[in-house]
Design an enzyme around this catalytic site. Structure first.
Site, PDB file in Angstrom:
ATOM      1  N   SER A 209       4.581  -7.816   4.694  1.00  6.39           N
ATOM      2  CA  SER A 209       5.727  -7.848   4.237  1.00  6.39           C
ATOM      3  C   SER A 209       5.832  -9.404   3.287  1.00  6.39           C
ATOM      4  CB  SER A 209       6.901  -7.862   5.162  1.00  6.39           C
ATOM      5  OG  SER A 209       8.112  -8.033   4.653  1.00  6.39           O
ATOM      6  N   ASP A 335       9.246   3.107   0.983  1.00  4.99           N
ATOM      7  CA  ASP A 335       9.675   1.932   1.663  1.00  4.99           C
ATOM      8  C   ASP A 335      11.062   1.423   0.975  1.00  4.99           C
ATOM      9  OD1 ASP A 335      10.151  -0.693   2.718  1.00  4.99           O
ATOM     10  OD2 ASP A 335       8.123  -0.951   2.536  1.00  4.99           O
ATOM     11  N   HIS A 364       8.968   0.900   5.987  1.00  5.80           N
ATOM     12  CA  HIS A 364       8.476  -0.587   5.822  1.00  5.80           C
ATOM     13  C   HIS A 364       8.012  -1.210   7.360  1.00  5.80           C
ATOM     14  CE1 HIS A 364       8.823  -4.565   4.164  1.00  5.80           C
ATOM     15  NE2 HIS A 364       9.266  -5.126   5.314  1.00  5.80           N
TER      16      HIS A 364
END
Length: 400
Positions: A209, A335, A364
């Site tokens: 991320s 996502d 995600h």
């Protein structure tokens, strides 16, 4: 009596008919669901790269990139995958060795080491392959997805070191400075420290991320000057403008944005005594979205005139051309943190060092698979196979 028997017979016939009908209806619905799952949900990922050699290397040593990804059939939807992973997957035990290293501005950074000293595959510490791992926005070395990556590394005999961003893992904040996706100074300090500590050990990095965004921004800045042999990133936000817009949609705000904003605010409030010298903490704590938080705090801390300037600098989508070591990037097209339409597929095709691996589903940092996904996920398999390919076939990797 005969009348009663007839009525009972009719009643049983009707209920038996209803039971059969219900069973056939359920069976039909199940068949339709299985058909949709196998035809529309379970798909092979897209592998996009500008170099045939890199593609062949990945297909040879990371067969997972060619396999159909079967998301958990009862929770394949993006939001469900994202929300459930922290609760469903186990948190394997990892014994860390903590180290605090100093920074040029008087602060310090917390590193958690998993040395793999007991692993017989690489008994010599000085030459043991090392993986530097960067967690997400509010993550630390204790997140389940980090622990699983460490465990995958331990199986292979590799050393791991987790870079905890300033002020998030329990250590005191010594200076009025935290972290952001665009500023790579702390990461440069960490990489230099790790490389000098184990000069002879091959080093690569993995980012998740925001950690992946930071890693790509670092690689675009350093080019060939980095000591990293390769990198892999997961679920990164390619275009921060698109990411924040997606997270501000009503349902996504309720499920994700509000929670993450509160986590960021809690960290600021925890270090109030240091940060209030430069920032209006009460004003920051009134932010309702990540965008408002960044506007009132993050962008100001790192000297950006506007939030747009910061988001533009933090977005890796326009920096792929400057990356000069092999990088594998795994994203799910569904996502909500990083919309599929914002993934720079055309830019990836123009850099022979970059490969995008895109799954239709996964959410995600989700990528759950199996009937009850307690253990390794598709993401963990990609991680394990890629780091093994990098360290075990480094000579071939150089030629990609």
């Amino acid at each position: 009596m005969n009348e009663l028997i007839r009525e009972l017979s009719v009643y049983l016939d009707i209920n038996l008919f209803d039971t059969r009908t219900s069973f056939l209806f359920a069976l039909g619905c199940g068949a339709v669901y299985i058909y949709i799952y196998l035809c529309s949900i379970s798909r092979k990922p897209q592998l996009i790269t500008g170099a045939t050699r890199l593609s062949q290397f990945l297909q040879r040593y990371c067969p997972v990139v060619t396999e159909t990804y079967y998301p958990t059939f009862w929770c394949w939807e993006a939001r469900v995958q994202t929300l459930l992973r922290p609760f469903i997957t186990t948190k394997p035990y990892v014994e860390y060795r903590n180290e605090l290293i100093k920074t040029a501005d008087g602060g310090h950074i917390s590193l958690d080491w998993s040395d793999s000293d007991d692993n017989a595959l690489y008994p010599i510490s000085t030459t043991r392959p090392t993986v530097l791992i960067l967690p997400g926005l509010t993550g630390t070395s204790k997140e389940s997805y980090i622990l699983h990556m460490v465990k995958q590394s331990e199986i292979l005999g590799y050393r791991c070191v987790i870079f905890n961003n300033r002020g998030v893992s329990g250590e005191k904040l010594l200076t009025p400075r935290t972290y952001c996706a665009a500023n790579t100074e702390d990461l440069e300090t960490v990489i230099s420290h790790v490389q000098k500590t184990f000069v002879e050990a091959p080093l690569m990095a993995a980012g998740v991320s925001m950690g992946g965004m930071l890693l790509l921004n670092y690689l675009s800045k350093t080019g060939q000057q980095t000591p990293l042999k390769a990198a892999v990133v997961f679920s990164i936000g390619w275009d921060v403008f698109e990411c924040t817009a997606s997270l501000e949609k009503p349902l996504n705000w309720i499920l994700f944005n509000y929670y993450l904003t509160n986590c960021l605010q809690a960290s600021v409030n925890r270090h109030r005594h240091v940060l209030e010298k430069l920032f209006d903490i009460d004003y920051i704590l009134k932010a309702k979205t990540i965008r408002e938080f960044d506007e009132r705090f993050t962008s100001l801390m790192f000297g950006y005139k506007t939030i747009a300037d910061y988001y533009r600098d933090a977005s890796p989508n326009h920096k792929l051309k400057s990356i000069e070591i092999p990088v594998l990037c795994l994203n799910a097209l569904d996502d909500v943190f990083s919309p599929g339409h914002a993934i720079p597929t055309q830019s990836a095709k123009q850099n022979p060092k970059v490969a995008l691996l895109l799954t239709a589903h996964g959410g995600h940092i989700g990528f759950l698979e199996g009937i009850f996904p307690r253990w390794a996920t598709y993401m963990d398999r990609v991680f394990k196979q890629f780091i093994q390919a990098v360290f075990e076939h480094k000579d071939e990797l150089k030629n990609t």
